[in-house]
Scaffold this active site. Structure first.
Site, short mmCIF file in Angstrom:
data_model
loop_
_atom_site.label_atom_id
_atom_site.label_comp_id
_atom_site.label_asym_id
_atom_site.label_seq_id
_atom_site.Cartn_x
_atom_site.Cartn_y
_atom_site.Cartn_z
N THR A 169 -33.56 47.57 73.97
CA THR A 169 -33.70 48.72 74.14
C THR A 169 -34.81 49.65 74.40
O THR A 169 -35.43 49.39 74.02
CB THR A 169 -32.46 49.87 73.77
OG1 THR A 169 -30.82 49.18 74.14
CG2 THR A 169 -32.89 51.27 74.96
N ARG A 209 -18.23 47.67 80.40
CA ARG A 209 -18.71 48.54 78.83
C ARG A 209 -20.01 49.41 79.05
O ARG A 209 -21.01 49.08 79.40
CB ARG A 209 -18.83 47.59 77.49
CG ARG A 209 -19.16 48.33 76.17
CD ARG A 209 -20.67 47.85 76.29
NE ARG A 209 -21.63 48.61 74.63
CZ ARG A 209 -22.52 48.81 74.19
NH1 ARG A 209 -23.85 48.74 75.15
NH2 ARG A 209 -23.41 49.49 73.35
N VAL A 210 -19.83 50.79 78.92
CA VAL A 210 -21.18 52.06 78.50
C VAL A 210 -21.31 51.77 77.48
O VAL A 210 -20.47 52.13 76.91
CB VAL A 210 -20.66 52.59 79.99
CG1 VAL A 210 -21.87 53.71 79.90
CG2 VAL A 210 -20.04 52.63 81.56
N GLY A 211 -23.16 51.61 77.04
CA GLY A 211 -23.46 51.92 76.09
C GLY A 211 -24.01 54.02 75.90
O GLY A 211 -23.52 54.16 76.39
N ASP A 212 -24.81 53.57 75.18
CA ASP A 212 -24.94 55.04 74.23
C ASP A 212 -26.67 55.01 75.79
O ASP A 212 -26.18 57.09 75.99
CB ASP A 212 -26.19 55.28 72.92
CG ASP A 212 -26.75 54.05 73.17
OD1 ASP A 212 -26.77 52.69 73.00
OD2 ASP A 212 -28.44 54.62 72.43
N THR A 228 -31.92 53.33 70.59
CA THR A 228 -31.88 52.49 70.15
C THR A 228 -31.11 51.35 69.13
O THR A 228 -31.50 51.90 68.11
CB THR A 228 -32.95 51.24 70.28
OG1 THR A 228 -32.87 50.33 70.78
CG2 THR A 228 -34.34 51.73 69.26
N GLY A 242 -25.49 51.30 70.70
CA GLY A 242 -24.18 52.77 71.17
C GLY A 242 -23.38 53.18 70.81
O GLY A 242 -23.04 54.30 70.96
N1 GLY Z 1 -28.13 50.91 72.52
C1 GLY Z 1 -28.02 50.29 73.91
C2 GLY Z 1 -26.55 50.18 73.92
O1 GLY Z 1 -25.49 49.84 73.23
O2 GLY Z 1 -26.26 49.85 75.03
#
Ligand code: GLY
Length: 301
Positions: free
Chosen positions: A168, A196-199, A219, A222
């Site tokens: 990231t 899926r949506v990350g952080d 990073t 997430g």
């Molecule tokens: N930190 C990136 C993710 O987990 O999507």
């Protein structure tokens, strides 16, 4: 105010043969954005330019070079936040745009905070942003990793297999007016569940900025970063701590509460940088007050 910029290019076990490309990539991002800030550019523009460079660079898990999901497709997430207004723009599940932070910037300029998938892409087209064939995002390296991971029965994105790419990218900057902006862009985790949506695109999880405290970009895996609202927590820690201590406290929170592993870059409203990670490595770069650039892949002992 003296401008500031710090960027990261992921926190994971970066293979030795890929470390120089990471150093070159984060250095180039700072070298592009710093002169803009020095000439008076808004931090929004400088951060966007820094992220764009790393999205186009196939070294990182963002834009071109992103990891594939369990269906073998690339789904990109990105966000940008303006610490002056708390305006926020995020996008998730983007498949046909190389530089999703550009869409996030356009979202920031609307009344909305977060657009996903087809809605985000339709909005990007309405804004006239250039579309790409998803194959332009794909690298041989990530296709090979996908084939390897998909062949492992029971592989999950949080298993102990190393090195799992976590490249990231993120940036935090302060412009001559003292405005702080943070942004993050990612392909997420290898073989993630489709949808899926990350952080990274979530306010206060992977990306946060508030001129009253500072800005941060995260990073790492997430899910833990979301559950601890790690960048918002880090900015809250700035009220009683220096920038490096705030970054450390946020990573310690992540580890203590959800056994998470991640990296964090920060900037407080006095212009101090904060960097901390509990992964083996983290790639980052920042500009000194005279504009010279420090870039490295830092290794934890
Ligand atoms: N930190 C990136 C993710 O987990 O999507």
């Amino acid at each position: 105010m003296q401008p500031r910029i710090i960027v990261h290019g992921g926190a994971w076990t970066i293979p030795a043969e890929r470390q120089q490309a990471h150093i070159d990539g984060v250095r180039a991002a700072v070298k592009t954005a710093w002169p803009m800030l020095a000439e008076g550019a808004d931090a929004l523009d400088a951060v966007q330019a820094a992220i764009n460079l790393m999205e186009i660079d196939p070294t990182f898990d963002a834009g071109r070079g992103a990891v594939l999901n369990a269906d073998g497709q690339i789904e990109l997430d990105a966000a940008i936040m303006d610490g002056r207004t708390l305006n926020y723009g995020g996008v998730a599940g983007v498949r046909h745009f190389m530089t999703p932070v550009d869409i996030a910037r356009k979202v920031l300029e609307t009344e909305f905070c977060l657009l996903i998938a087809e809605g985000a892409e339709r909005f990007a087209r309405e804004c006239g942003l250039p579309e790409v064939d998803p194959r332009e995002l794909l690298t041989e390296r990530e296709l090979e990793l996908y084939k390897e991971l998909i062949s492992r029965k029971g592989y999950c994105t949080h298993d102990a297999f190393k090195p799992v790419p976590q490249g990231t990218v993120g940036a935090v900057a302060m412009d001559v007016n003292g405005n702080i902006v943070a942004a993050t862009s990612t392909g997420g985790t290898p073989c993630k569940k489709p949808g899926r949506v990350g952080d990274s695109p979530l306010c206060g999880a992977g990306t946060y900025a508030d001129n009253e405290t500072g800005g941060a970009s995260a990073t790492g895996f997430g899910e833990g970063i979301i559950r601890t609202l790690m960048t918002r927590s880090a900015c809250d820690y700035l009220r009683d701590n220096g920038a490096n201590d705030a970054a450390r406290l946020a990573i310690e929170l992540l580890h203590r509460r959800v056994n998470g592993h991640a990296g964090l870059i920060m900037l407080n409203n006095k212009g101090e940088y904060g960097i901390f990670h509990n992964t083996d490595h983290m790639a980052y770069a920042y500009a000194h007050a005279d504009g010279t650039v420090h870039a490295s892949v830092h290794m934890n002992e």
